[in-house]
Write an enzyme that holds these catalytic residues in place. Sequence first.
Site, short mmCIF file in Angstrom:
data_model
loop_
_atom_site.label_atom_id
_atom_site.label_comp_id
_atom_site.label_asym_id
_atom_site.label_seq_id
_atom_site.Cartn_x
_atom_site.Cartn_y
_atom_site.Cartn_z
N ASP A 30 0.83 -1.21 0.00
CA ASP A 30 0.00 0.00 0.00
C ASP A 30 0.87 1.26 0.00
O ASP A 30 1.99 1.27 0.52
CB ASP A 30 -0.90 -0.02 1.25
CG ASP A 30 -2.12 0.86 1.08
OD1 ASP A 30 -2.32 1.43 -0.02
OD2 ASP A 30 -2.88 0.99 2.06
N GLY A 33 0.38 5.38 -4.44
CA GLY A 33 -0.18 6.68 -4.85
C GLY A 33 0.37 7.81 -3.99
O GLY A 33 0.78 8.86 -4.51
N HIS A 47 3.22 3.11 -8.93
CA HIS A 47 3.06 1.67 -9.17
C HIS A 47 4.30 1.09 -9.85
O HIS A 47 4.71 -0.03 -9.54
CB HIS A 47 1.82 1.41 -10.04
CG HIS A 47 0.52 1.80 -9.37
ND1 HIS A 47 0.25 1.50 -8.06
CD2 HIS A 47 -0.56 2.49 -9.82
CE1 HIS A 47 -0.95 1.97 -7.73
NE2 HIS A 47 -1.46 2.58 -8.78
N GLU A 77 -11.67 -5.13 -6.07
CA GLU A 77 -12.28 -3.79 -5.92
C GLU A 77 -11.49 -2.72 -6.73
O GLU A 77 -11.98 -1.61 -6.93
CB GLU A 77 -12.31 -3.36 -4.45
CG GLU A 77 -13.34 -4.13 -3.60
CD GLU A 77 -12.92 -5.55 -3.26
OE1 GLU A 77 -11.70 -5.77 -3.04
OE2 GLU A 77 -13.78 -6.45 -3.24
N ARG A 81 -11.07 1.99 -9.86
CA ARG A 81 -10.11 3.10 -10.07
C ARG A 81 -10.26 3.66 -11.49
O ARG A 81 -10.82 3.00 -12.36
CB ARG A 81 -8.69 2.59 -9.85
CG ARG A 81 -8.50 2.19 -8.41
CD ARG A 81 -7.07 1.90 -8.10
NE ARG A 81 -6.98 1.65 -6.67
CZ ARG A 81 -5.93 1.90 -5.92
NH1 ARG A 81 -4.84 2.38 -6.46
NH2 ARG A 81 -5.94 1.65 -4.64
N LEU A 141 11.82 -20.72 -4.23
CA LEU A 141 10.80 -19.83 -3.69
C LEU A 141 9.49 -19.93 -4.48
O LEU A 141 9.52 -20.00 -5.71
CB LEU A 141 11.33 -18.39 -3.78
CG LEU A 141 10.41 -17.28 -3.30
CD1 LEU A 141 10.34 -17.25 -1.78
CD2 LEU A 141 10.90 -15.91 -3.82
N ARG A 198 1.79 -5.07 5.92
CA ARG A 198 1.08 -4.03 5.15
C ARG A 198 1.85 -2.73 5.33
O ARG A 198 2.19 -2.35 6.45
CB ARG A 198 -0.36 -3.85 5.63
CG ARG A 198 -1.07 -2.78 4.81
CD ARG A 198 -2.55 -2.69 5.09
NE ARG A 198 -3.18 -1.81 4.11
CZ ARG A 198 -4.40 -1.92 3.64
NH1 ARG A 198 -5.19 -2.87 4.06
NH2 ARG A 198 -4.87 -1.06 2.74
C1 FPP Z 1 -1.89 0.11 -3.48
O1 FPP Z 1 -1.38 1.42 -3.43
C2 FPP Z 1 -1.23 -0.63 -4.58
C3 FPP Z 1 -1.88 -1.19 -5.63
C4 FPP Z 1 -3.34 -1.14 -5.81
C5 FPP Z 1 -1.15 -1.84 -6.73
C6 FPP Z 1 0.07 -2.61 -6.33
C7 FPP Z 1 0.80 -3.02 -7.55
C8 FPP Z 1 2.16 -3.00 -7.69
C9 FPP Z 1 3.09 -2.66 -6.61
C10 FPP Z 1 2.83 -3.35 -8.97
C11 FPP Z 1 2.17 -4.43 -9.73
C12 FPP Z 1 2.72 -5.76 -9.45
C13 FPP Z 1 2.57 -6.77 -10.31
C14 FPP Z 1 3.09 -8.12 -10.02
C15 FPP Z 1 1.91 -6.52 -11.56
P1 FPP Z 1 -2.36 2.67 -3.69
O2 FPP Z 1 -2.31 3.03 -5.11
O3 FPP Z 1 -3.73 2.33 -3.17
O4 FPP Z 1 -1.68 3.77 -2.81
P2 FPP Z 1 -2.42 5.00 -2.11
O5 FPP Z 1 -3.29 4.41 -1.02
O6 FPP Z 1 -1.28 5.78 -1.56
O7 FPP Z 1 -3.20 5.72 -3.16
#
Ligand code: FPP
Length: 255
Positions: A30, A33, A47, A77, A81, A141, A198
């Site tokens: 998390d 963003g 990302h 969910e 976005r 792994l 997390r």
């Molecule tokens: C949450 O942060 C993160 C996600 C919804 C996407 C996580 C994906 C990756 C790290 C890369 C993709 C990995 C693969 C294997 C394809 P957020 O965007 O909700 O952060 P915020 O709460 O700060 O907005």
Amino acid sequence: MTARPERIQDVSQAAGEERPLPKHVAFIMDGNGRWAKSRGLARTEGHRRGLEALRGVVRHAGKIGVEVVTFFSFSSENWRRPQQEVSFLMTLLRRFMQRDLSELHEANVRIRIIGEREDLEPGIRSLLEEAESLTKDNTGLTLVVAFNYGSRDEIVRAARKLSLKVAAGELTADQITEDAVSEALDTSGLPDPDLLIRTSGEIRLSNFLLWQSAYTEFHFSPLNWPDFDETAFDRAIADYCGRDRRFGGLSAKVV
Ligand code: FPP
């Protein structure tokens, strides 16, 4: 299992006991963003950097002898976005499965995908299935990618599978045990997570591995995911090594 790094050994020895490393570590990545916003960058850049952090964690997990890592990459969910962000996350997954696959295969990594596949674009679905099939006999792994994953959805799908078996006379209601439910989940055959990490300071499970995390230890890191590095991972493992896991019983120290 390979030798543990000294830092982790030091922590468990300082606590007066040798505690095993977690076999299975799950991650809620998390804060991508927020990481980007605080630097005046687009969320997609967060990302992209998040995927780099994932690569670093996978390498480190293999090095220290963790057996399974699971990453929450796209939740059921996340379709809510903006379209541009959803399609960027699909592109990242595609890139990861294409560019990293041979390196992961050479490193003896076994890939498993959990989540609902039906809704995915056929091209992405076949990439996921090819990655699983290419690496299925690898013995190093296990890298589990949760994509289009929601734990309640997974439990509902498992309940449907079991009820179809009952309707077909292949299973009686009494045979629906905890083991039978576990086997019907996407994570069938995998150990439950010992540790769930997390990032970004949020303290909730967000529909991730609800059944599987009944006895999991949680570690909440204040770092945003792109900043989660080897040191932060070691810190989380050291935190885990200092926990007293009782599984509903009594502490070994009390008995
Ligand atoms: C949450 O942060 C993160 C996600 C919804 C996407 C996580 C994906 C990756 C790290 C890369 C993709 C990995 C693969 C294997 C394809 P957020 O965007 O909700 O952060 P915020 O709460 O700060 O907005």
